[in-house]
Design a protein around this motif. Sequence first.
Motif, PDB file in Angstrom:
ATOM      1  N   ILE A  35       7.326   2.693 -50.765  1.00  0.00           N
ATOM      2  CA  ILE A  35       7.643   3.075 -49.396  1.00  0.00           C
ATOM      3  C   ILE A  35       6.490   2.768 -48.454  1.00  0.00           C
ATOM      4  N   ALA A  77      15.973   9.917 -50.906  1.00  0.00           N
ATOM      5  CA  ALA A  77      15.091   8.755 -50.852  1.00  0.00           C
ATOM      6  C   ALA A  77      15.541   7.762 -49.786  1.00  0.00           C
ATOM      7  N   ILE A 124       6.074   9.963 -39.888  1.00  0.00           N
ATOM      8  CA  ILE A 124       7.207   9.987 -38.962  1.00  0.00           C
ATOM      9  C   ILE A 124       6.868  10.789 -37.705  1.00  0.00           C
ATOM     10  N   ILE A 142       5.837  13.442 -49.850  1.00  0.00           N
ATOM     11  CA  ILE A 142       6.782  13.719 -48.774  1.00  0.00           C
ATOM     12  C   ILE A 142       6.053  14.307 -47.568  1.00  0.00           C
ATOM     13  N   LEU A 201       4.630  11.432 -45.687  1.00  0.00           N
ATOM     14  CA  LEU A 201       5.674  10.657 -45.002  1.00  0.00           C
ATOM     15  C   LEU A 201       6.170  11.389 -43.758  1.00  0.00           C
ATOM     16  N   VAL A 202       6.302  12.704 -43.839  1.00  0.00           N
ATOM     17  CA  VAL A 202       6.677  13.486 -42.659  1.00  0.00           C
ATOM     18  C   VAL A 202       5.607  13.343 -41.584  1.00  0.00           C
ATOM     19  N   VAL A 218      10.719   7.228 -54.362  1.00  0.00           N
ATOM     20  CA  VAL A 218       9.789   7.251 -53.235  1.00  0.00           C
ATOM     21  C   VAL A 218       8.373   7.142 -53.783  1.00  0.00           C
ATOM     22  N   VAL A 250      11.186   5.895 -42.239  1.00  0.00           N
ATOM     23  CA  VAL A 250       9.867   5.252 -42.205  1.00  0.00           C
ATOM     24  C   VAL A 250       9.969   3.812 -41.700  1.00  0.00           C
ATOM     25  N   LEU A 272      14.501   8.910 -46.333  1.00  0.00           N
ATOM     26  CA  LEU A 272      13.066   8.715 -46.094  1.00  0.00           C
ATOM     27  C   LEU A 272      12.747   7.244 -45.823  1.00  0.00           C
ATOM     28  N   TYR A 273      13.326   6.338 -46.604  1.00  0.00           N
ATOM     29  CA  TYR A 273      13.077   4.906 -46.413  1.00  0.00           C
ATOM     30  C   TYR A 273      13.572   4.433 -45.044  1.00  0.00           C
TER      31      TYR A 273
END
Length: 467
Positions: A47, A265, A200, A193, A196-197, A43, A272, A268-269
């Motif tokens: 990403i 990972a 989202i 992370i 990324l959260v 990640v 996103v 997450l990908y």
Amino acid sequence: MAAPTRLGPNNPAAPGAPPTANNELKRSLGRFDLIAMGVGTIVGAGIFVTTGVAAATKAGPAIVLSFVLAGLICVLVALCYSELAAMTPFSGSAYTYTRATMGETPAFLVGWNLLLEYAVAAAAVAIGWSGLFGAALHSLFGVTLPHAISAGPSDGGVLNLPAVLITAAIVAILVFDVKVTAVVVKTLVAVTIGVLVLVIAVGGPHIEPGRWSPFLPFGVNGIAAGAALAFFAYLGFDIVATSAEETRRPARDLPWAIIGSVVVATALYVAVSAVLTGVAPYESLDNAAPVATALAAIGAGWIGKVILVASVVALTKGLLMLFYGQTRLIFAMSRDGMLPPVLCRTSSRGVPVRTGLVLGVIIAVVAGLLPIATVAELVNIGALFAFVTVAIGVVVLRRTAADRHRPFRVPFMPVVPIAAVAGCAWLATTFEALTWLRFAVWSAVGAAVYFGYGRGHSVAAPTKGRA
């Protein structure tokens, strides 16, 4: 071809030269250190870029299936890695496993191609870090770096100084202590992370399912093409395997970390990419900042600055782990006599300092002076070669050392390794002919190095054949 390393109760697939006081790594890493290292590599900045570019040019909204496919193939490979890593807790990853199962010659070729994979990727990431760092300075503080010190001669500059400086900083962290490396990685992973959260959470409520239609604008083949491009991001679990000799409980923790980092990972990908294609037309994501582009479409343009900083952080930890993986691979090959022995000397803290310094100088020169074109396919083909070899190695070892204790066993043998090989081969069919030509040329150079140096200096060679 040299015979495979013989396995037995007193020889757990050890490296050709047994570890000694000055060529042994220190076991300091735990399970969560390893998972952080794997996720930290997978990640990365990809990403924030690969998700959008792959959606716009390869798969459309079906990019979520591309990441599922890439993740599934990687889980199959990760299961194979886990069996061999638990049995063979030494540095070198695919190189060490291939040496133990198929012999010295194919092992050298696997290691040689992994060296190219890591080196090209590290140089490319250092240059990318420089560009993002300059963009962040301009966006946040209005500071523009002079072109002369932010680009190499081929791009009209004199020296890409930020690329050189970040390389020096990474080397400084690596040569100090592996525990310091683990702490830095866990911190940077937590920041990434967290961002990324946030992406989202901000974008999720604005998803319009209608944007996912047509779901397959590039057809079913687009899913495979997207997966092949996305595969560049999944090199991290190989680096986890490379850390085996520095893991406190490798038999227990390596399988968890290798498989866990791929699963985390992939989730997450997928999340996103689903958000990006759900809040903005997939065609609009073909740019250097697709996440910021998508969120700007819903009036959350403020997050662009956050994404820019997060991208710099992600590239930093990605570069750190690429350097780490390469130093441990060089260490293992040197200890086996495949490369000059000076590269496997360790410090009092159990760190291969000389390897880190030599590698740092090489990468700094390349990143500081040369332009790096698109390298994802060249990196991917080397990784796929290593993955296929490891999967085959599991099958070979089940036959040649059937009674050997296996702390972790690949389930559903031989279906899993066969499926892993088939999946990797499928992705490899999407590469251009030029990529295969470059791979063949580099492998030929590696064969010349092996027969000209490695074979005669190998610790497995007869005494009379050594220099």
